[in-house]
Each structure stands twice: as C-alpha cells, then as structure tokens.
Design a protein around this motif. Structure first.
Motif, mmCIF file in Angstrom:
data_model
loop_
_atom_site.group_PDB
_atom_site.id
_atom_site.type_symbol
_atom_site.label_atom_id
_atom_site.label_comp_id
_atom_site.label_asym_id
_atom_site.label_seq_id
_atom_site.Cartn_x
_atom_site.Cartn_y
_atom_site.Cartn_z
ATOM 1 N N GLY A 48 35.256 43.458 38.374
ATOM 2 C CA GLY A 48 35.312 42.039 38.030
ATOM 3 C C GLY A 48 36.594 41.599 37.351
ATOM 4 O O GLY A 48 36.865 40.403 37.246
ATOM 5 N N GLU A 49 37.407 42.543 36.890
ATOM 6 C CA GLU A 49 38.668 42.175 36.231
ATOM 7 C C GLU A 49 39.708 41.754 37.255
ATOM 8 O O GLU A 49 39.890 42.409 38.278
ATOM 9 C CB GLU A 49 39.234 43.357 35.434
ATOM 10 C CG GLU A 49 38.677 43.511 34.053
ATOM 11 C CD GLU A 49 39.479 44.531 33.259
ATOM 12 O OE1 GLU A 49 40.441 44.114 32.573
ATOM 13 O OE2 GLU A 49 39.141 45.728 33.342
ATOM 14 N N GLU A 50 40.421 40.664 36.937
ATOM 15 C CA GLU A 50 41.512 40.224 37.787
ATOM 16 C C GLU A 50 42.744 41.073 37.534
ATOM 17 O O GLU A 50 43.124 41.291 36.390
ATOM 18 C CB GLU A 50 41.869 38.761 37.498
ATOM 19 C CG GLU A 50 41.011 37.773 38.204
ATOM 20 C CD GLU A 50 41.506 36.354 38.049
ATOM 21 O OE1 GLU A 50 40.887 35.483 38.661
ATOM 22 O OE2 GLU A 50 42.488 36.097 37.320
ATOM 23 N N ARG A 74 46.434 37.054 39.599
ATOM 24 C CA ARG A 74 45.853 35.715 39.772
ATOM 25 C C ARG A 74 46.754 34.886 40.677
ATOM 26 O O ARG A 74 47.967 34.802 40.456
ATOM 27 C CB ARG A 74 45.686 35.001 38.436
ATOM 28 C CG ARG A 74 45.206 33.549 38.626
ATOM 29 C CD ARG A 74 44.842 32.902 37.346
ATOM 30 N NE ARG A 74 43.527 33.447 36.999
ATOM 31 C CZ ARG A 74 43.032 33.428 35.786
ATOM 32 N NH1 ARG A 74 43.715 32.919 34.797
ATOM 33 N NH2 ARG A 74 41.842 33.923 35.546
ATOM 34 N N THR A 126 44.669 36.218 44.787
ATOM 35 C CA THR A 126 44.021 36.818 43.622
ATOM 36 C C THR A 126 43.503 38.184 44.045
ATOM 37 O O THR A 126 42.940 38.325 45.127
ATOM 38 C CB THR A 126 42.856 35.942 43.122
ATOM 39 O OG1 THR A 126 43.388 34.691 42.664
ATOM 40 C CG2 THR A 126 42.089 36.607 41.986
ATOM 41 N N THR A 148 41.084 41.326 42.632
ATOM 42 C CA THR A 148 40.068 41.642 41.639
ATOM 43 C C THR A 148 39.519 43.042 41.887
ATOM 44 O O THR A 148 39.264 43.416 43.044
ATOM 45 C CB THR A 148 38.899 40.623 41.731
ATOM 46 O OG1 THR A 148 39.438 39.305 41.651
ATOM 47 C CG2 THR A 148 37.894 40.821 40.618
#
Length: 143
Positions: A39-41, A44, A92, A94
């Motif tokens: 879930g961490e980017e 971006r 992005t 992720t």
C-alpha cells in the motif's frame, strides 16, 4: 546486502543485463536499498524526482490517472527516464507486498556514466526499445 548480491540483482535487470560485472559493481556501490510495505507509494504521479528504482524483491503496481497499467515483478526497473532527465513522474507506483528496491540517484548515476561509457550505451539501447515499443501501441483517440 553484499556487493556481490547487489551485482547479481542488477544483472537480472534488462537494461543492465549486458554490462560487465565490474561495471555492475560500480552501479551496485551507488544504490540505496529501500523497503516499502503493501500500500505504500514508491512514486507519485506528477512528483518531481530524479532517481530510478530496481525491484529486487516483491511486487509493485503501476497506475496512470488511477488506472492500473501493469504489475512488476523482481528484476524490473522503473523511473529510468528521471535518472537521465528529471521531470514530473508519469505514473504512480505502489507496493503490493513487502518490497525491497534499489534506488539510484541522478548525480551518482551520471558520475558512473562518465566513468563507464558502456552504461550510457545500455541506456541508449533501452530508450530505443522503449521508443519502438511505443510506436507499436495503439494511439489514444483524439477528442
């Protein structure tokens, strides 16, 4: 991670695969090992950054405008263009699971390119392949 392990991981990346081990060792010395949790980017879309990543372990998802484009597996590299010409990120990225990546900064990489011209040649081949691949992709309809 030991230098030899970093070299082995870099050797699995298509843009670096044909480089000699001594050249890969130069690159391996400038990588920063970073980890991301699910879930961490990592990147971006639109952010101004000047580094690229090599996925060593784990899986990541690439989205453009919130639409999933692809999922990358170990051995994949992304953000290569920013290392040559820093500009806003096009997508992005992720982490889908706990992931280990190598982050390679713009200036240290430029220094290696000056010392090891074969790195520049490898990047030119990668850019040529990307350009050819983009020509084979269907164009978006004009509105």
């Amino acid at each position: 991670m030991l230098l030899i392990e970093r070299v082995a991981a870099l050797h699995r990346v298509p843009i670096f695969a044909e480089l000699y081990e001594h050249t890969l060792a130069e690159i391996a010395q400038i990588v920063e090992e970073v980890t991301f949790e699910p879930g961490e980017e990592i990147i971006r879309e639109g952010a101004m950054e000047d580094w690229m990543f090599v996925l060593v372990d784990g899986r990541v998802q690439i989205d453009i405008g919130g639409v999933e484009i692809s999922i990358l597996e170990p051995g994949a590299a992304f953000g290569e263009l920013a290392i040559l010409d820093p500009a806003p990120r096009a997508a992005t990225v992720t982490a889908l699971e706990s992931s280990l990546l190598f982050r390679i900064g713009h200036q240290p990489f430029r220094d290696v390119m000056h010392e090891q011209p074969e790195v520049m040649a490898a990047l030119l081949v990668m850019l040529t392949r990307m350009l050819r691949a983009s020509r084979n992709m269907p164009s978006a309809p004009l509105e």
